[in-house]
Write an enzyme that holds these catalytic residues in place. Structure first.
Site, PDB file in Angstrom:
ATOM      1  CD  GLU A   1      39.537  40.499  31.047  1.00  0.00           C
ATOM      2  OE1 GLU A   1      39.450  40.162  29.847  1.00  0.00           O
ATOM      3  OE2 GLU A   1      39.516  41.676  31.433  1.00  0.00           O
TER       4      GLU A   1
ATOM      5  CG  HIS B   1      44.392  44.473  38.094  1.00  0.00           C
ATOM      6  ND1 HIS B   1      43.144  44.920  38.480  1.00  0.00           N
ATOM      7  CD2 HIS B   1      44.207  43.829  36.915  1.00  0.00           C
ATOM      8  CE1 HIS B   1      42.246  44.559  37.570  1.00  0.00           C
ATOM      9  NE2 HIS B   1      42.865  43.890  36.611  1.00  0.00           N
TER      10      HIS B   1
ATOM     11  CD  GLU C   1      65.233  36.432  39.370  1.00  0.00           C
ATOM     12  OE1 GLU C   1      64.550  37.142  40.104  1.00  0.00           O
ATOM     13  OE2 GLU C   1      65.176  35.191  39.371  1.00  0.00           O
TER      14      GLU C   1
HETATM   15  O1  2HA Z   1      40.254  42.513  33.688  1.00  0.00           O
HETATM   16  O2  2HA Z   1      40.733  41.971  36.209  1.00  0.00           O
HETATM   17  O3  2HA Z   1      37.898  42.387  37.318  1.00  0.00           O
HETATM   18  C1  2HA Z   1      39.165  42.319  34.517  1.00  0.00           C
HETATM   19  C2  2HA Z   1      39.587  41.891  35.852  1.00  0.00           C
HETATM   20  C3  2HA Z   1      38.578  41.340  36.754  1.00  0.00           C
HETATM   21 ZN    ZN Z   2      42.021  43.041  34.928  1.00  0.00          ZN
END
Ligand code: 2HA
Ligand code: ZN
Length: 278
Positions: A116, A142, A170
């Site tokens: 990324e 994630h 908050e």
């Molecule tokens: O978006 O989060 O694997 C790709 C990731 C890395």
């Molecule tokens: Zn990711």
């Protein structure tokens, strides 16, 4: 002094470990980057390798020319950063054109910076410009509950912001500008990077539908704290929605306005719309 002894490197490693322990980094999920201060580079410059190959970033970030970044490696596991930082992290330098980078430290057994990288660098470019250089951290995770919400809420900045603000008093104080949301897109490329960076002109947080979240900030702890607060709000919302589809009571627009006055934050009226009563 060795690279690993530097405070910014230790703080970076700790953030990776903290994120892993939150459950946000299954396998190689997520990535982190930090725009290194000139004085931090100055003390480790004797350990940087300036003779490596240059690789294309995949986008253009002219305002970041000659800047150094500490980044997680592509395909590397957050779990392993703490155990073996030299193989899982890299220090990269952006070239004079803003189109290429060079690995100057780390990824000892080979590898590339995060997949990324275009999103990270375009977010850094936007934040460097609109915070007078103050923001230095970009974090992608994630986050389970935020991802879950992208299946059930409309993918709309106003709705996401308002629903998450309502989940904890908050929240509007921690993210008064709100959060941006992108529909599902192919990750890793220049297109999603450009769309995310566009949101970052207004927000510090961008949600990627059915994927995760980006958070940006001045320090490791404020950026992690932001990610944590948004995800905690999402967790509360998922719990509420798991019990019943409507709320019996909540924080109302007028109460948000009182909060804004008391805590001296500006809460844009676009998020304080009247909801249709059922
Ligand atoms: O978006 O989060 O694997 C790709 C990731 C890395
Ligand atoms: Zn990711």
């Amino acid at each position: 002094m060795s690279v690993l002894d530097q405070d910014f490197v230790q703080d970076f490693i700790r953030m990776c470990a903290d994120g892993y322990h939150q459950g946000w980094h299954e396998r190689n999920g997520g990535n982190l980057s930090y725009r290194i201060l000139p004085e931090e580079i100055a003390v480790i410059c004797d350990q940087l390798n300036e003779s490596g190959e240059e690789f294309p970033i995949g986008t253009e970030v002219p305002s970041l020319k000659n800047e150094f970044f500490l980044v997680t490696g592509s395909g590397k596991y957050f779990r392993n950063v703490e155990l073996d930082p030299e193989n899982n992290l890299a220090i990269i330098k952006i070239d004079e054109t803003g189109k290429n980078y060079q690995i100057q430290w780390g990824l000892a057994d080979g590898g590339k910076p995060t997949s990324e990288l275009p999103s990270h660098l375009m977010n850094h470019a936007v934040k460097k410009a609109c915070t007078k250089g103050l923001y230095r951290v970009v974090y992608h995770a994630h986050t389970t509950n935020v991802i879950a919400l992208t299946f059930i809420l409309p993918l709309n900045n106003e709705v996401f912001t308002r629903e998450l603000w309502e989940m904890a008093t908050e929240c509007p104080i921690v993210f008064p500008d709100g959060i941006g949301v992108l529909p599902w897109m192919v990750p890793g490329g220049a297109e999603i990077a450009a769309k995310t960076a566009e949101l970052m002109k207004v927000y510090d947080v961008a949600v990627w539908a059915h994927h995760g979240m980006f958070a940006t900030g001045e320090t490791f702890e404020s950026t992690f704290g932001l990610m944590h607060t948004v995800e905690k709000a999402a967790e509360i919302l998922i719990k509420v929605l798991s019990v019943r589809s409507d709320k019996r009571q909540t924080i109302e627009p007028e109460q948000f306005r009182q909060l804004a006055e008391e805590f001296q934050v500006l809460l844009p009226e676009t998020f304080l719309f009247e909801k249709e009563k059922i």
